[in-house]
Design a protein around this motif. Sequence first.
Motif, PDB file in Angstrom:
ATOM      1  N   ASP A 279      56.746 -51.852 -25.088  1.00  0.00           N
ATOM      2  CA  ASP A 279      56.851 -50.406 -24.633  1.00  0.00           C
ATOM      3  C   ASP A 279      57.721 -49.480 -25.536  1.00  0.00           C
ATOM      4  OD1 ASP A 279      54.926 -50.923 -22.948  1.00  0.00           O
ATOM      5  OD2 ASP A 279      56.240 -51.262 -21.304  1.00  0.00           O
ATOM      6  N   SER A 280      59.112 -49.996 -25.882  1.00  0.00           N
ATOM      7  CA  SER A 280      60.135 -49.122 -26.291  1.00  0.00           C
ATOM      8  C   SER A 280      60.115 -49.383 -27.666  1.00  0.00           C
ATOM      9  CB  SER A 280      61.523 -49.518 -25.773  1.00  0.00           C
ATOM     10  OG  SER A 280      61.741 -50.985 -25.740  1.00  0.00           O
ATOM     11  N   THR A 281      59.629 -50.473 -28.150  1.00  0.00           N
ATOM     12  CA  THR A 281      59.845 -50.845 -29.656  1.00  0.00           C
ATOM     13  C   THR A 281      58.379 -50.704 -30.518  1.00  0.00           C
ATOM     14  OG1 THR A 281      61.589 -52.286 -29.388  1.00  0.00           O
ATOM     15  CG2 THR A 281      60.580 -52.370 -31.368  1.00  0.00           C
ATOM     16  N   GLY A 282      58.073 -49.846 -31.335  1.00  0.00           N
ATOM     17  CA  GLY A 282      56.880 -49.419 -31.836  1.00  0.00           C
ATOM     18  C   GLY A 282      56.483 -50.480 -32.923  1.00  0.00           C
ATOM     19  N   LEU A 283      55.388 -50.324 -33.211  1.00  0.00           N
ATOM     20  CA  LEU A 283      54.758 -50.849 -34.483  1.00  0.00           C
ATOM     21  C   LEU A 283      55.595 -50.941 -35.660  1.00  0.00           C
ATOM     22  CD1 LEU A 283      52.490 -53.348 -34.859  1.00  0.00           C
ATOM     23  CD2 LEU A 283      50.972 -51.552 -35.853  1.00  0.00           C
ATOM     24  N   GLU A 284      55.880 -49.582 -35.767  1.00  0.00           N
ATOM     25  CA  GLU A 284      56.760 -49.411 -37.101  1.00  0.00           C
ATOM     26  C   GLU A 284      57.850 -49.908 -37.363  1.00  0.00           C
ATOM     27  OE1 GLU A 284      57.787 -46.512 -33.882  1.00  0.00           O
ATOM     28  OE2 GLU A 284      55.774 -47.168 -34.804  1.00  0.00           O
ATOM     29  N   SER A 285      58.345 -50.529 -36.087  1.00  0.00           N
ATOM     30  CA  SER A 285      59.894 -51.299 -36.431  1.00  0.00           C
ATOM     31  C   SER A 285      59.790 -52.696 -37.045  1.00  0.00           C
ATOM     32  CB  SER A 285      60.282 -51.654 -35.104  1.00  0.00           C
ATOM     33  OG  SER A 285      59.529 -52.544 -34.234  1.00  0.00           O
TER      34      SER A 285
END
Length: 953
Positions: free
Chosen positions: A79-85
């Motif tokens: 929830d807090s870490t997006g795919l872009e990470s």
Amino acid sequence: MCSPEEAALLRLEEVFLATLARVNSLVLKPLLLAAPEPSDSWGRECLQLLQQLHKSSQQLWEVTEESLHSLQERLRHPDSTGLESLLLLRDADRVLQAHVEYIKSYTSCMVVQAFQKAARRRGEYWRGQRKALRQLLSGLSSEGSVGASLGQALHQPLAHHVQQYVLLLLSLGDTTGERHPSWELVVNAITVFGNLQSFMKQALDQAAATQALWHTLRGRPRDVLCTPAHRLLQDSQDVPVTVSPLRAERVLLFDDVLVLLQGHNVHSFDLRLVWVDPGQDGCTFHLLMPEEEFSFCAKDSQGQAVWQWKVTRAVCQALRGKKDFPVLGAGLEPPEPPAHRCAAYTFRAEGRLCQATYEGEWCRGRPHGKGTLKWPDGRNHAGNFCQGLEHGFGICLLPQASEDRFDCYKCHWRDGIMCGYGICEYSTDEVYKGYFQEGLRHGFGVLESGPQAPQPFRYTGHWERGQKSGYGVEEDSDRGERYIGMWQAGQRHGPGVMVTQAGVCYQGTFQADKIVGAGILLSEDDSLYEGNFSRDLTLMGKGKVTFPNGFTLEGSFDSGAGRGLHTQGVLDTAALPPDPSSTGKRQLGVGAFPVESRWQGVYSPFRDFVCAGCPGDLQEALLGFHVQSSRKLRKSQDYLCCERAHPKDSAGSMEDILEELLQHRESKALQPYLRKALSNSLHPLGKLLRTLMLTFQATYAGVGANKHLQELAQEEVKQHARELWAAYRSLLRVALQRKGQTLEEDEDAETRDLQVHGLVLPLMLPSFYSELFTLYLLLHEREDSFYSQGIASLSLFPDTQLLEFLAVQKHLWPLKDLRLTSNQRCSLVRDKCFLSATECLQKIMTTVDPREKLEVLERTYGEIEGTVSRVLGREYKLPMDDLLPLLIYVVSRARIQHLGAEIHLIRDMMDPIHTGGLYDFLLTALESCYEHIQKEDMRLRHLPGHWHSRELW
């Protein structure tokens, strides 16, 4: 929520890391231990390649581990870490680079069979590890060699890993959809790793082909070509091609060189210096190199297309310094290689460039642009080139026999030869600054010896084909002599004037550096000799001496060692004393050197430049440049460069100069423009003025400061003003022509003189004033001495007594201006009357402009008349009888030093338009005052007397 693809990527990274660890322990570390001994070059090379592969493997491990951590963080906190990470998405290029470096290291080892060589050293060990390798790899054959198995173990996991990347990323792209914020990152990663797959396949194919090539070569070709950097792109045994004029048995195209084989001879050509030209028919194309030109002919158009396409592509890759990424498909046209390139090359063919290394810019096989040539013997040339020849500005260092001694040429070149302005600093410490033509000193130039030379000299003048020729000035510091006159073939030849430090002047004729015929000799005490001389100016032969007191000695003169001067003739003591103006003020050189032809070498480059239309590429060849001294260049010759400094007062391009000139044509704007142009040494007019200043100082400063050269100098300054005005007009003509306009008809003499004296001369005179005024001082030293004594005598008088002594009518005395204290007497006050006029006249020394000096004189006259009008209480025009004594009073109180020199300089330099006008009248009145202050009775009289002012006229 995290997608299944992300979880699959996580497992993929975990598996790949475990595989890398097993490969490292099972293959890489043992390979390093089994590497050949570094005692020979092959052993050292294999060890270095395996070490680089190990390093690349470690970098690949670190990147994969970081990618794994980003995936783990994403799965823990979706929830807090997006795919872009994810590292694979946000920094795909970094992951790509780690893979590419590993592939390069692996294929380099593969090309030189580093795995096979290492395996042979520990054959039993590797055979014992075959089972473990079989577990690690899929499809490993039991019949394959150990070396091949090791190679497969080192690349197969990577290939599988990249393949899975692409598949999972494609699936991830389908899952996220186009509207997802990270959609573009996913698409980019798919493209990057898809291209990586193609790149890996091509790299492995090229490495395999190159490895196979070495088995077909023997002897010297194999020794020369077998390097880990080479990758075979095309072989004439696969696609036949013939080369002419060189009959090559085999043609090999690598990714960095083109190789032609003739028996044991290997001809290699750097692809960065190969230019491809299509042929006239469908089977031929041409290659240009720095010293070669080849025609490639294939059997059919298809073969020609393959070779031309691959050569063109290889050239592009070589120029970029890296392989194509993404890989070019077979149906794509490669980008056209640029015609202009930068590379280094050592010439081999016989000629002036033999064994020279050129590093710099090229165009179609020839040095073109900026570059540096270096020869093995220490010669260096750094500068601009055009079609293989030095052209434009360049610096050339030529080593001399003595250690660390160079001749340094900083010059402009044309078609490989020095031409235009240059500065040459020789190993003898001599320095030449001037113009060249066809590699020789030609035109105007200055040659000066080093400060420590046993016979110091300085020549300023004209040159022709490397020799002094025409008008020039040479100073011999050792003998304290300066020669001003004509030269031919490096020797004094023709009319000339010699001045010495002792004040002796000679004028006569020289031939082959020797004095010939009759001449005149003026000594410092104004003695005059007319007759023949020896080479060292000793009186020899028939002649006549006129002494300052009027005595004459006419006869034959002779001298010998230790005998002094002997003469046989007639001494005449009855003659009257000569007129000082006929001896002491006798002028030399005026008729011998027509002023119009004296310094034509200074103007010739400018005229040639204007005739050519003021081209910008010749601007620096005319105006000169500034570079570091040759001493600094000698210290840094390994880093020789040809950059010039750009001073803050740069005049800009010729286009800017001509445009600005057009904008300031009007009379009000013209004078400020000319002042600015003449003060800027990088403006054509300013360059001319600086050069003329140099010639003037070389002629009339120091030893040349001789009163007998005053007229020579004075007419030279006027001629320079005329030439500078003509130069301005010629620039204006070019500027108008560029605009499609024409200059009005040529000026008449009256209009030209008005502009020269009223506009140019006042602007340029300050540049010559110091030397010129010194000559006037020396010429009028005797009269100024009498004048100074007269001023000293008159200064003893209080104001009222001096006014009475000068017969100024008492009703004109400005006694009202006197401010007396209680204990002062009017008859004892000094320097109070006509104070404003006195202070005004003193300003005549604060300017060098003749017109401004005349304006000061006019204002002084106005102050005198204004003071008298105030005393009389009405406007009063001074008649001649009243003006002159009042002017003498003001001159005596102004105490202007060297007034005679001032008056004569104003008279010689003032605008002819003022002749017969008010300025002429006031200057004549000032001259009359000056003459009467010199009068002996004025100096000797101590008591006031009476004389009539009419006697002054």
